[in-house]
Design a protein around this motif. Sequence first.
Motif, mmCIF file in Angstrom:
data_model
loop_
_atom_site.group_PDB
_atom_site.id
_atom_site.type_symbol
_atom_site.label_atom_id
_atom_site.label_comp_id
_atom_site.label_asym_id
_atom_site.label_seq_id
_atom_site.Cartn_x
_atom_site.Cartn_y
_atom_site.Cartn_z
ATOM 1 N N LEU A 110 0.828 -1.205 0.000
ATOM 2 C CA LEU A 110 0.000 0.000 0.000
ATOM 3 C C LEU A 110 0.863 1.257 0.000
ATOM 4 C CD1 LEU A 110 -2.725 -1.016 2.626
ATOM 5 C CD2 LEU A 110 -3.015 -0.881 0.140
ATOM 6 N N ASP A 121 -1.850 3.766 -6.422
ATOM 7 C CA ASP A 121 -3.018 2.941 -6.742
ATOM 8 C C ASP A 121 -2.625 1.489 -6.561
ATOM 9 O OD1 ASP A 121 -5.218 1.624 -7.677
ATOM 10 O OD2 ASP A 121 -5.150 2.432 -9.716
ATOM 11 N N PRO A 122 -2.857 0.901 -5.388
ATOM 12 C CA PRO A 122 -2.366 -0.455 -5.108
ATOM 13 C C PRO A 122 -3.022 -1.535 -5.951
ATOM 14 C CG PRO A 122 -3.822 0.304 -3.359
ATOM 15 C CD PRO A 122 -3.586 1.478 -4.252
ATOM 16 N N THR A 170 -1.291 9.158 -1.083
ATOM 17 C CA THR A 170 -2.734 8.963 -1.092
ATOM 18 C C THR A 170 -3.177 8.411 0.267
ATOM 19 O OG1 THR A 170 -2.528 6.693 -1.901
ATOM 20 C CG2 THR A 170 -2.650 8.457 -3.565
ATOM 21 N N GLY A 171 -4.466 8.286 0.432
ATOM 22 C CA GLY A 171 -4.992 7.741 1.676
ATOM 23 C C GLY A 171 -4.520 6.319 1.928
ATOM 24 N N THR A 172 -4.463 5.500 0.866
ATOM 25 C CA THR A 172 -4.008 4.111 1.058
ATOM 26 C C THR A 172 -2.525 4.052 1.403
ATOM 27 O OG1 THR A 172 -3.669 3.898 -1.346
ATOM 28 C CG2 THR A 172 -5.769 3.114 -0.447
ATOM 29 N N GLN A 173 -1.735 5.005 0.905
ATOM 30 C CA GLN A 173 -0.315 5.033 1.249
ATOM 31 C C GLN A 173 -0.112 5.412 2.715
ATOM 32 O OE1 GLN A 173 0.904 7.542 -2.144
ATOM 33 N NE2 GLN A 173 2.418 5.960 -2.620
ATOM 34 N N LEU A 213 -2.228 4.731 5.015
ATOM 35 C CA LEU A 213 -2.621 3.506 5.716
ATOM 36 C C LEU A 213 -1.468 2.512 5.732
ATOM 37 C CD1 LEU A 213 -4.773 1.717 7.060
ATOM 38 C CD2 LEU A 213 -5.497 1.000 4.752
ATOM 39 N N GLY A 214 -0.744 2.407 4.601
ATOM 40 C CA GLY A 214 0.413 1.519 4.534
ATOM 41 C C GLY A 214 1.498 1.917 5.510
#
Length: 312
Positions: free
Chosen positions: A139, A144-145, A269-272, A274-275
């Motif tokens: 992530l 974009d995972p 990004t938000g997912t990064q 989170l990662g």
Amino acid sequence: MAPKVSDRTWLVALAASFWGLSALWRGPLAKEYPALAVVFWEHLVLVVLVSPFLVRAVRHVWRASTRTKVSVLVIGAGSSALATTLFTAAFRLGDPITPQVLQKLQPLIAVALAAVVLGERLRPSYGVFLVPALVGAWLLAFADPFGVTVSSAQAALLAVGAAALWAAGTVLGRAARAELSFTDLTALRFGVGLVTLLVIAGATSTPLAVGLDAAPNILLLALFPGLVALVLYYLALGRTPASRATLAELAFPLTAAVVGILAFGARPTGTQWLGVAIVLASVVGLALHEQRSPRPSVDAPVRAEDALTPAR
């Protein structure tokens, strides 16, 4: 009663965080000069810095087992010289996948090698830390995972090659620490690496000349991601099973992400984000668990000299 020896997983993570700083200096150098030239000068500075320990280290490895001699050769030629060259070449390619993929593969390769070479046994609780760490690292690596593509076979081969060499360095470094001090292993890694780079440069006719303007970046690259990180790393590896160490090394892409934000204006990004949180929680959680739990996740002696009986 023998004194309790403290696990140093946290120190591996600290060393790996210094590696994450390398983009500050390696990126600009790799855009201007051949990867081999950058890594050669980096190693030359490192050999000068560790030269007071090099003669003693050669004497020690000469008296060591064949297993340790082979480990030192693989670490110096492969994990130091060749893997760092592959990693530097990834910056020249401008390919964002290569340096990220190698970090996802390294723990998997290292865990398998640790089981085969060192006899380390993993309990199911290890997966509680490994699986989230790999997911978090993925992530973190990609904006974009779910939309990742490997654009070229060359980049993929660089990733797999560097991952395998660095993973082997973790496991064989742990093995060599059974007979060599961390100063011995650090000096030998850079010394063997420098000789290897000279041989490769001669065989490929690669020019090694760089401009004087490159000197500050090369010096900083050698000092922090090079010498300081490796001293901490080998100091820790003598008291940290390889299966734990390779997971703690995921602090590398975590630090690289922070550098990207602060130094290069990257906007995760938000997912990064989170990662970042998942990787940090996994690495810190593993270190705390191995320190405090009566049943650690990696069933192996903490001290390298207990993990392997020197063999001639």
